[in-house]
Motif scaffolding. Structure first.
Motif, mmCIF file in Angstrom:
data_model
loop_
_atom_site.group_PDB
_atom_site.id
_atom_site.type_symbol
_atom_site.label_atom_id
_atom_site.label_comp_id
_atom_site.label_asym_id
_atom_site.label_seq_id
_atom_site.Cartn_x
_atom_site.Cartn_y
_atom_site.Cartn_z
ATOM 1 N N ILE A 93 0.842 -1.207 0.000
ATOM 2 C CA ILE A 93 0.000 0.000 0.000
ATOM 3 C C ILE A 93 0.871 1.249 0.000
ATOM 4 O O ILE A 93 0.600 2.216 -0.717
ATOM 5 N N LYS A 146 -7.699 0.945 6.756
ATOM 6 C CA LYS A 146 -8.474 0.629 5.560
ATOM 7 C C LYS A 146 -9.917 0.385 5.995
ATOM 8 O O LYS A 146 -10.194 -0.492 6.816
ATOM 9 N N GLU A 172 -0.355 2.186 -3.630
ATOM 10 C CA GLU A 172 -1.690 2.760 -3.530
ATOM 11 C C GLU A 172 -1.792 3.972 -4.448
ATOM 12 O O GLU A 172 -0.998 4.901 -4.378
#
Lengths: 238, 238
Positions: free
Chosen positions: B46, B62, B50
């Motif tokens: 991430i 999240k 991301e």
């Protein structure tokens, strides 16, 4: 209703992030300490006497009977009331998340010239500041601004601003962060700028917003100086 | 839906402020890096991949498909979704303002043992840390906690918590700040505590909340240690 901004006079400081939001929105406001003869006394009175919700430090904003302190909290409030943030809850918190990262960067900038104690003079922590400055210039500037460069490189956001179609308070704050870093560390920024084309373009776009352009030419815009957060000490640049 | 918390393993750090909110609310959550074998890989993925809204640093949360970074932004979100903040907009922003002041205090605590550079070892900045610690102990602890003492001394807030009748994420965070300061600076805190009876009583009240009490006894609660923000280096206390 006229908003009242309370901040120390003579330096842009953290108050400037609030001013830029007020100016972009064309909001009616008074910069109380600068604009009124008893503004400083009023600021001190609120700091000492405000009952249930005292501000920890300037800047703070008075909106009707409410006092709001902490730059990012003020902007969260103004974002909603002056249309400087998206209405979608997750986009709204994304803008706030970016603002909090700018707040962190600003605290680190201040720490560069005051690594040992905020209460001590710069002159009493110069060797330490020199070491702190090198780490900040070489590691932290590219880390902070590189993060924004990466965000701006993703077209999913759907527009030219950080959060897409409309300018947000985070865009205005990023502009001021870039301006401040250029003032404080001109040599270091010259080195980093080629890696940051989108951040630089965004700063230019903010500068060209009609309300911001008018503000920057006005006497309301204070020049950076060595009482503020962004200080140009040549020995700390490089 | 199960929330996913992403944070470095092995230290309470900034992740702990989020954990306390999740635990008090009894929210279903996974502490991903600690609870799942591939959690660390997921965190790194991430951070690196991301798209439109990358977190700047852990902790991040999240919630469904949304990623939220920055401790105070995560708490702003959880405050709304887990009922840990008042609904009135000005009270809600007041809670956030207090949280941002705790965030500032936490950054200063970290700066005490890393005054020169976050990237350098403590061992390479020990004399500077010693000077920074003295200023922090003598000036900043009473300034930060004294502000909360003053807030708690004002009965207009209408209840025993910082924002009145219901416990908020700021109460939980203030508890953890007090715990951390007691761990890092036991001697200094012993000196300051007599001036902070209401802050200490609030910390006790948070500790006694049934969900928090159960959490503190569980293996989910990580001990403070010298990899975290609050570090006990005896040479920095006094």
């Amino acid at each position: 209703m006229t908003l009242q901004l309370y901040y120390w006079p003579g330096l842009p400081g953290r108050g400037e992030f609030v001013r830029l939001a007020l100016e972009q929105a064309g909001a009616p406001y008074v910069d109380l300490v600068r604009d009124t003869p008893k503004g400083m006394a009023a600021l001190m009175e609120i700091m000492e006497d405000e009952g249930a919700t005292p501000p920890f430090a300037p800047p703070f904003l008075k909106d009707g009977k409410h006092i709001i302190g902490q730059t990012a909290a003020i902007l969260l409030h103004l974002g909603d009331t002056l249309n400087l943030t998206p209405r979608d809850p997750f986009k709204r918190i994304w803008v706030h998340q970016m603002q909090l990262t700018i707040v962190d960067a600003v605290a680190e900038v201040h720490n560069v010239h005051h690594p040992i104690a905020v209460s001590a003079y710069y002159e009493d922590q110069k060797p330490e500041a020199r070491r702190a400055a090198k780490a900040f210039r070489d590691e932290r500037i590219p880390k902070f601004l590189g993060w924004f460069e990466r965000i701006l490189g993703n077209d999913e956001r759907g527009g030219k601003w950080l959060a897409g179609r409309s300018v947000s308070y985070a865009d205005l704050s990023l502009f001021h962060l870039v301006e401040g870093l250029r003032y404080a560390f001109p040599k270091a920024m010259k080195r980093h700028q080629p890696e940051l084309p989108r951040v630089m373009a965004l700063a230019d776009a903010v500068r060209d917003l009609p309300n911001i352009a008018a503000y920057l030419k006005s006497p309301r815009r204070l020049a950076f100086n060595e009482d503020g957060i962004f200080r140009h000490y040549p020995e700390l640049d490089g």
